[in-house]
Design a protein around this motif. Structure first.
Motif, PDB file in Angstrom:
ATOM      1  N   TRP A 279      -8.785   7.917  12.890  1.00  0.00           N
ATOM      2  CA  TRP A 279      -7.734   7.005  12.069  1.00  0.00           C
ATOM      3  C   TRP A 279      -6.498   8.003  11.745  1.00  0.00           C
TER       4      TRP A 279
ATOM      5  N   ASP B 276      -2.716   7.621  12.829  1.00  0.00           N
ATOM      6  CA  ASP B 276      -1.886   7.567  11.772  1.00  0.00           C
ATOM      7  C   ASP B 276      -0.492   8.638  11.794  1.00  0.00           C
TER       8      ASP B 276
ATOM      9  N   ALA C 134      -9.218   2.542  11.918  1.00  0.00           N
ATOM     10  CA  ALA C 134      -9.138   1.554  10.625  1.00  0.00           C
ATOM     11  C   ALA C 134     -10.411   0.613  10.607  1.00  0.00           C
TER      12      ALA C 134
ATOM     13  N   THR D 166     -13.439   0.701   8.028  1.00  0.00           N
ATOM     14  CA  THR D 166     -13.705  -0.347   7.247  1.00  0.00           C
ATOM     15  C   THR D 166     -15.071  -1.134   7.469  1.00  0.00           C
TER      16      THR D 166
ATOM     17  N   VAL E 156      -6.350   0.057   0.239  1.00  0.00           N
ATOM     18  CA  VAL E 156      -6.099   0.474   1.566  1.00  0.00           C
ATOM     19  C   VAL E 156      -5.247  -0.634   2.127  1.00  0.00           C
TER      20      VAL E 156
ATOM     21  N   ASN F  13      -1.327  -1.032   3.583  1.00  0.00           N
ATOM     22  CA  ASN F  13      -1.131  -1.352   4.710  1.00  0.00           C
ATOM     23  C   ASN F  13      -0.185  -2.369   4.997  1.00  0.00           C
TER      24      ASN F  13
ATOM     25  N   ASN G 278      -4.770   6.063   2.966  1.00  0.00           N
ATOM     26  CA  ASN G 278      -5.962   5.726   3.939  1.00  0.00           C
ATOM     27  C   ASN G 278      -6.973   6.693   4.039  1.00  0.00           C
ATOM     28  N   HIS G 279      -6.229   7.986   4.068  1.00  0.00           N
ATOM     29  CA  HIS G 279      -7.500   9.168   4.308  1.00  0.00           C
ATOM     30  C   HIS G 279      -8.305   9.702   3.113  1.00  0.00           C
TER      31      HIS G 279
END
Length: 347
Positions: free
Chosen positions: A78, A82, A113, A117, A229, A233, A257-258
């Protein structure tokens, strides 16, 4: 791969301005973002190696270290996706990067992603399966759950690869960026929000379930991380016009995100990893005593021939993080371990 403000980069900024787009040039802030997040994942890699080496340590084993290892791999994928598609680096020098399909569909979406998730959601489901249904989440059930998630992700990726670039993502040479089809973005976000909704339902169903350790924190942390997140996004991809052109938005999205994925990882793995490293035998006995006192051996699949009357005297270990208070020299004697844990964790 330059992060300096070269004449070529100045030309890119001017062309974007001519098209009515404010483009922040790729620079050293982007480089620092890559270094910081790369360092974070490197630290996690060291910890993961230690966890894999000690995966038979009972408090670690119940966390399913191999699955957490796959979560780490998804996080790295991911991050790469990104970086390559979020406006932090130039793409034109590489045929693979400028094609955009591989980096967007596989690195960023599917292995990244979607998989990360999905692991959060499966973690919630596994806790629901154990504590609500009273069954062990292992064997065929675990394989089927992972298989359904994995095959769904692979199917989405394969179908996306066969679609024309105009329907998914294509390289915009003038801006040196990947340009997303809006309908495709909506499809991706629908899947992410569906995963969040599933996590929300599982979290709600388990709100009154008694746990022995920090599972409640894990559940609601996963719920919160996926919500933040998903929201950011959605804003970046649907509301902000070409978000990779903005230094602030692309940096905020990457960190959200990270850091979120990292927090989710450490909420699950921090306590048993720290204990295995610094208080291995003491914590193991503490862990066993809690299961026995709360009669949760079946839920955690613990079986041992150790004396069930064994208790842990915490006075001998005043610095361990799971003691009921920070007063050194506290005379606990043979205090009920369940009461000790409840006093410390509020469950």
């Amino acid at each position: 791969m330059s992060f300096a403000f070269t004449p070529e980069e100045q030309s890119r900024v001017e062309v974007a301005a001519f098209l009515g787009i404010h483009l922040d040039p790729i620079g050293y802030v982007d480089l620092s973002t890559i270094i910081v997040l790369g360092t974070m994942y490197f630290v996690e890699f060291i910890a993961l190696c230690y966890q894999l080496r000690n995966r038979d340590y009972l408090p670690l084993r119940v966390k399913n270290v191999p699955v957490m290892c796959s979560l780490y791999v998804g996080g790295v994928s991911w991050l790469l996706g990104d970086i390559f598609t979020g406006g932090l680096v130039h793409l034109g020098h590489s045929a693979v990067l400028s094609s955009c399909k591989f980096t967007v569909i596989w690195l960023r979406i599917c292995i990244g992603a979607y998989y990360v998730t999905s692991i959060f959601a499966l973690r919630c489901y596994s806790l629901y399966y154990v504590f609500c249904k009273g069954k062990a989440f292992k064997g065929r059930v675990m394989l089927v759950s992972l298989g359904v998630a994995g095959l769904s992700i692979v199917a989405f990726g394969v179908i996306s690869m066969f679609l024309p670039t105009r329907m998914t993502v294509e390289y915009e040479e003038i801006l040196d960026m990947c340009n997303y089809n809006r309908t495709y973005v909506l499809c991706v976000l629908v899947v992410i929000w569906t995963i969040w909704a599933y996590t929300a339902v599982m979290s709600w169903k388990m709100r009154k379930i008694p746990f022995c350790f920090n599972e409640r924190v894990e559940i609601f942390t996963s719920f919160g991380i996926l919500l933040v997140v998903s929201l950011l996004n959605s804003v970046c991809l649907l509301v902000i016009n070409i978000y990779p052109a903005s230094l602030g938005w692309r940096t905020a999205l990457l960190y959200t995100n990270h850091v979120g994925a990292s927090v989710g990882y450490w909420v699950v793995m921090w306590e048993p990893t720290y204990a295995c490293l610094f208080h291995r035998d003491e914590y193991l006995q503490y862990w066993i005593n809690i299961l026995k006192e709360d009669q949760m051996e079946r839920e955690y699949e613990y079986s041992t021939n150790m004396n069930t009357d064994t208790t842990l005297n915490l006075i001998e270990y005043p610095d361990i993080p799971f003691k009921p208070n920070s007063t050194h020299g506290s005379t606990l004697g043979s205090t009920n371990i369940s009461d000790i844990y409840t006093a410390n964790h509020g469950n």
